[in-house]
Design a protein around this motif. Structure first.
Motif, PDB file in Angstrom:
ATOM      1  N   MET A 158      62.520  53.780 -16.343  1.00  0.00           N
ATOM      2  CA  MET A 158      63.380  53.066 -17.287  1.00  0.00           C
ATOM      3  C   MET A 158      64.850  53.475 -17.167  1.00  0.00           C
ATOM      4  O   MET A 158      65.686  52.981 -17.918  1.00  0.00           O
ATOM      5  CB  MET A 158      62.916  53.351 -18.721  1.00  0.00           C
ATOM      6  CG  MET A 158      61.629  52.705 -19.119  1.00  0.00           C
ATOM      7  SD  MET A 158      61.228  53.130 -20.837  1.00  0.00           S
ATOM      8  CE  MET A 158      59.740  52.163 -21.080  1.00  0.00           C
ATOM      9  N   LYS A 204      57.398  57.236 -16.709  1.00  0.00           N
ATOM     10  CA  LYS A 204      57.917  55.964 -17.225  1.00  0.00           C
ATOM     11  C   LYS A 204      59.384  56.073 -17.619  1.00  0.00           C
ATOM     12  O   LYS A 204      60.161  55.123 -17.436  1.00  0.00           O
ATOM     13  CB  LYS A 204      57.078  55.504 -18.422  1.00  0.00           C
ATOM     14  CG  LYS A 204      55.726  54.913 -18.048  1.00  0.00           C
ATOM     15  CD  LYS A 204      55.096  54.227 -19.256  1.00  0.00           C
ATOM     16  CE  LYS A 204      53.805  53.523 -18.859  1.00  0.00           C
ATOM     17  NZ  LYS A 204      53.212  52.795 -20.013  1.00  0.00           N
ATOM     18  N   LEU A 245      60.485  52.209 -27.690  1.00  0.00           N
ATOM     19  CA  LEU A 245      60.258  53.413 -26.885  1.00  0.00           C
ATOM     20  C   LEU A 245      59.378  54.448 -27.589  1.00  0.00           C
ATOM     21  O   LEU A 245      58.775  55.303 -26.946  1.00  0.00           O
ATOM     22  CB  LEU A 245      61.588  54.081 -26.531  1.00  0.00           C
ATOM     23  CG  LEU A 245      62.568  53.315 -25.651  1.00  0.00           C
ATOM     24  CD1 LEU A 245      63.864  54.115 -25.490  1.00  0.00           C
ATOM     25  CD2 LEU A 245      61.947  53.026 -24.292  1.00  0.00           C
ATOM     26  N   GLN A 256      55.596  50.011 -23.668  1.00  0.00           N
ATOM     27  CA  GLN A 256      56.759  50.771 -23.213  1.00  0.00           C
ATOM     28  C   GLN A 256      56.984  52.054 -24.016  1.00  0.00           C
ATOM     29  O   GLN A 256      58.054  52.652 -23.938  1.00  0.00           O
ATOM     30  CB  GLN A 256      58.011  49.884 -23.281  1.00  0.00           C
ATOM     31  CG  GLN A 256      57.987  48.728 -22.285  1.00  0.00           C
ATOM     32  CD  GLN A 256      59.252  47.888 -22.364  1.00  0.00           C
ATOM     33  OE1 GLN A 256      59.497  47.209 -23.363  1.00  0.00           O
ATOM     34  NE2 GLN A 256      60.066  47.950 -21.327  1.00  0.00           N
TER      35      GLN A 256
END
Length: 735
Positions: A289, A285, A327, A243
């Motif tokens: 998110m 991404k 992150l 992630q």
């Protein structure tokens, strides 16, 4: 912490689509590049390599000073595009910092040869626009890939940078613009104490602002200097796992540790926190998110206790990471060596050759404390003064996008005859000069009566000394075009910033037109200065003249008296000259007439070029109390006040000769009346002969080509104005 977003294509986003401005292509084998210009470029490139050698020598000295011999160096010796040692793990990365910044020599390149690299920059205002140029130069110097700059800009920065990129014509570079003012509502609710103001928060909204199909982007502050190919940083995206969506370097100061002073209370951060001067964003991404919701909720929660941000977007990024450490991918710190006071930047490298990106994130900028600051400063100054024309080189094997303007230019150049003895003169007409508008801060408030007048002039480095005197004589707005090299532009900046007179004036617009070619493009410079006049009227002057005290207000009254708004009139300001370098400037017409009688002053050029100003009728002017009309005559070239919509100057005339004469002829052909003002005057101050007038006097071919250009101009006038233009041919034959 000024922000710079790079995406190459000069364009403005309207109705959701980018307006692209593709660069004109430089063709080394086109007629534009003669053998002499090629030699000049090669000579300059040699000079650049010499500077690089000096920097390498300085690196070696610094390494020896730290006690590291060649056997202990672990710098970036690999020339692949793969990422240097970096992890998503903070502890492993810190260990890597201590060990040094080595590259993995065995890795294969992960950036394709012609893959486009996207860069985003937030830029607002005049000063930040100057900073962007130095950043872009450092990126272009090292790059081997096409670039796409995404610039989030206010209206000022967009006007400056759009013109710069259009006239720079760098192949394989595209720039898109996004209106920063339209984004203010997205972040205006966040109180921010940082000097970057509201624009320092706009990196937070990049997922919404940038195109939905853009997957990744490098985000840079404007105070960044690259010391390596940006493709190496782009390659780091391939190291992201799971992630990880943010690539950041650890903050190198103790700010987020909260121990800088008593009661210091920073925003929450993971350890030392992260610096947002260089960010790798995985946009696709982040959108999935729901990044927008994530940062907004975090900011709202923290602001209940913190009340405002101290470091703009950086505080909010760190607060989000504190809650969601997964992150972040932590970059090696040589990708953002932070040169503010009291930082741990020196722990980022054992050898200065390890450095990748330098971040001048202290308000002190080049005056920051660091034991290697001289090396960093020299690197920065190298790009600051580097000839941007040399960066127009093509990328081998990476074709540029087709561009209509480029194709038209090449067609025009190909139609010129290289064997023509006047080829260089003709080519200059089509040369595109890199142009930086509003080089210094500019402010102008329009007057309510629509009578305002801007003084227009052009100059080169050898006339800088006239600027202060003109500002003392003329209190109205001024538009100046300066013909300078990159190094001279920085000398001018230092000169202006050191002058109380110039810094006290905000209504003077300085537009830099960068040097290229062998001629002084006088009429191009005039056109640049004219094009960016913001008043209804212009006083077309020259830099060597001082206007009489009070001329600005007198011209505004004359505009009303002669009804210039509704009639086609040209107001003539009579020109005089002195041969004395020290002159007690006349404060009235009576005093000027007395000085004329004593021989202290003369009518302008009466002893070398009487025809240029004879139609002004100085004998009549001596006793005139009201404006009077005069007729056009051959070679008439007075200094005039005209409406802003008057014709441009003809670019075929460069250097010395006929550059103003042709313009006055055009005004006459368009049926403007010439009106002499009875109580106005200007005085030419003495100076050494210009290089161009010296060439005119000493070079027979120069004079022959000027005569040829005159004849061609008159033929063009006949085609445009028909029978009415015959008088110009007749007058020329009789003169």
């Amino acid at each position: 912490m000024q922000v710079l977003i790079l995406h190459i294509s000069v364009a403005r986003h309207t109705d959701g689509k980018p307006v692209s401005l593709s660069p004109l292509e430089s063709q080394p084998h086109s007629p534009r590049y003669t053998a002499s210009s090629q030699r000049e470029r090669e000579s300059l490139e040699v000079r650049v390599r010499e500077v690089e050698e000096e920097n390498r020598a300085l690196r070696r000295q610094l390494s020896l000073a730290q006690g590291h011999g060649p056997a202990h160096r672990r710098g970036n010796h690999s020339k692949t595009y793969s990422m240097e040692e970096g992890t998503g793990d903070s502890e492993n990365l810190r260990a890597g910092i201590v060990a040094g910044n080595s590259s993995e020599c065995g890795q294969q390149p992960v950036v394709e040869k012609c893959e486009t690299i996207h860069v985003a920059i937030v830029c607002a205002g005049y000063n930040a626009s100057r900073d962007v140029v130095t950043l872009v130069k450092s990126v272009l110097f090292h790059r081997r890939n096409p670039l796409h700059f995404h610039v989030i800009a206010d209206s000022i920065a967009e006007q400056i940078l759009a013109t710069l990129f259009q006239t720079w014509m760098v192949p394989a570079v595209r720039v898109d613009f996004y209106n920063a003012d339209e984004l203010k509502s997205e972040v205006s609710w966040i109180p921010n104490k940082h000097y970057s103001g509201i624009y320092g928060l706009m990196k937070l909204v990049l997922t919404k602002t940038l195109p939905a199909n853009l997957e990744r982007v490098i985000v840079l502050d404007t105070d960044i200097t690259f010391a390596t190919d940006i493709a190496e940083l782009w390659a780091v995206f391939h190291k992201f796992k799971g992630q990880q969506v943010l690539g950041l370097v650890e903050n190198q100061s103790d700010w987020y540790l909260g121990n800088l002073w008593k009661n210091h209370r920073p925003w929450p951060a993971l350890g030392r926190g992260y610096n947002t001067g260089v960010i790798l964003l995985l946009l696709d991404k982040l959108r999935k998110m729901k990044w927008e919701q994530m940062w907004r909720l975090t900011a709202e929660r923290e602001l209940m206790g913190m009340l405002s941000t101290s470091l703009a977007d950086q505080d909010i990024f760190n607060a989000v990471i504190k809650q969601n450490p997964f992150l972040v991918y932590q970059l090696p710190c040589f990708w953002n060596v932070q040169l503010s006071d009291h930082t741990r930047s020196e722990q980022c490298y054992r050898d200065v050759s390890d450095l990748k990106v330098i971040h001048w994130n202290s308000p002190k900028k080049l005056r920051v404390k660091n034991k290697h600051v001289e090396f960093f400063r020299n690197l920065y100054l190298t790009f600051l003064e580097y000839d941007g024309n040399l960066l127009r080189r093509e990328l081998f094997g990476c074709p540029s996008e087709a561009d209509v303007n480029s194709e038209n230019l090449q067609k025009q150049l190909s139609e010129l005859d290289e064997d023509d003895l006047c080829y260089e003169f003709r080519r200059e007409r089509f040369t595109v000069h890199r142009t930086h508008l509003y080089f210094l801060h500019y402010e102008y408030e329009p007057t309510s009566d629509n009578t305002d007048v801007t003084l227009v002039a052009q100059l080169s480095m050898d006339r800088l000394q006239m600027l202060e005197a003109i500002c003392k004589h003329w209190e109205g707005p001024i538009s100046l075009a300066l013909y300078l090299s990159d190094a001279e532009a920085q000398q001018f900046l230092r000169y202006a910033q050191g002058s109380e007179v110039l810094m006290g004036r905000h209504n003077v617009a300085y537009h830099i037109v960068y040097k290229e070619g062998q001629f002084y493009p006088v009429n191009l410079l005039r056109n640049v200065a004219m094009k960016h006049v913001g008043t209804p009227y212009m006083f077309l002057s020259d830099i060597d003249f001082l206007p009489m005290y009070g001329l600005y207000e007198y011209l505004r009254k004359s505009v009303i008296q002669l009804d210039l708004a509704n009639t086609k009139k040209v107001m003539i300001v009579p020109a005089f000259e002195t041969l004395r370098y020290r002159l007690s400037f006349p404060k009235s017409k009576a005093e000027l007439l007395s000085m004329l009688d004593m021989g202290t002053l003369f009518t302008f050029r009466y002893h070398v070029w009487t025809k240029g100003h004879a139609p002004t009728n100085f004998a009549k002017w001596r006793t005139a109390t009201t404006p009077y009309r005069v007729e056009w005559e051959a070679d008439f070239e007075p200094y005039v006040v005209v409406r802003r919509d008057c014709p441009e100057y003809d670019r075929r005339f460069v250097g010395f000769g006929w550059n103003k004469v042709a313009h006055i002829m055009e005004l006459d052909a368009q049926e403007y009346e010439f009106i002499v003002l009875p109580n106005a005057y200007m005085i030419h101050m003495p100076h050494a002969p210009s290089f161009d007038i010296t060439k005119f006097r000493s070079n027979k071919q120069y004079r022959i080509c000027l005569k040829t250009l005159k004849e061609e101009f008159q033929q063009d006038m006949s085609r445009r104005y028909g029978f009415a233009a015959l008088k110009y041919l007749t007058a020329e034959n009789n003169s």
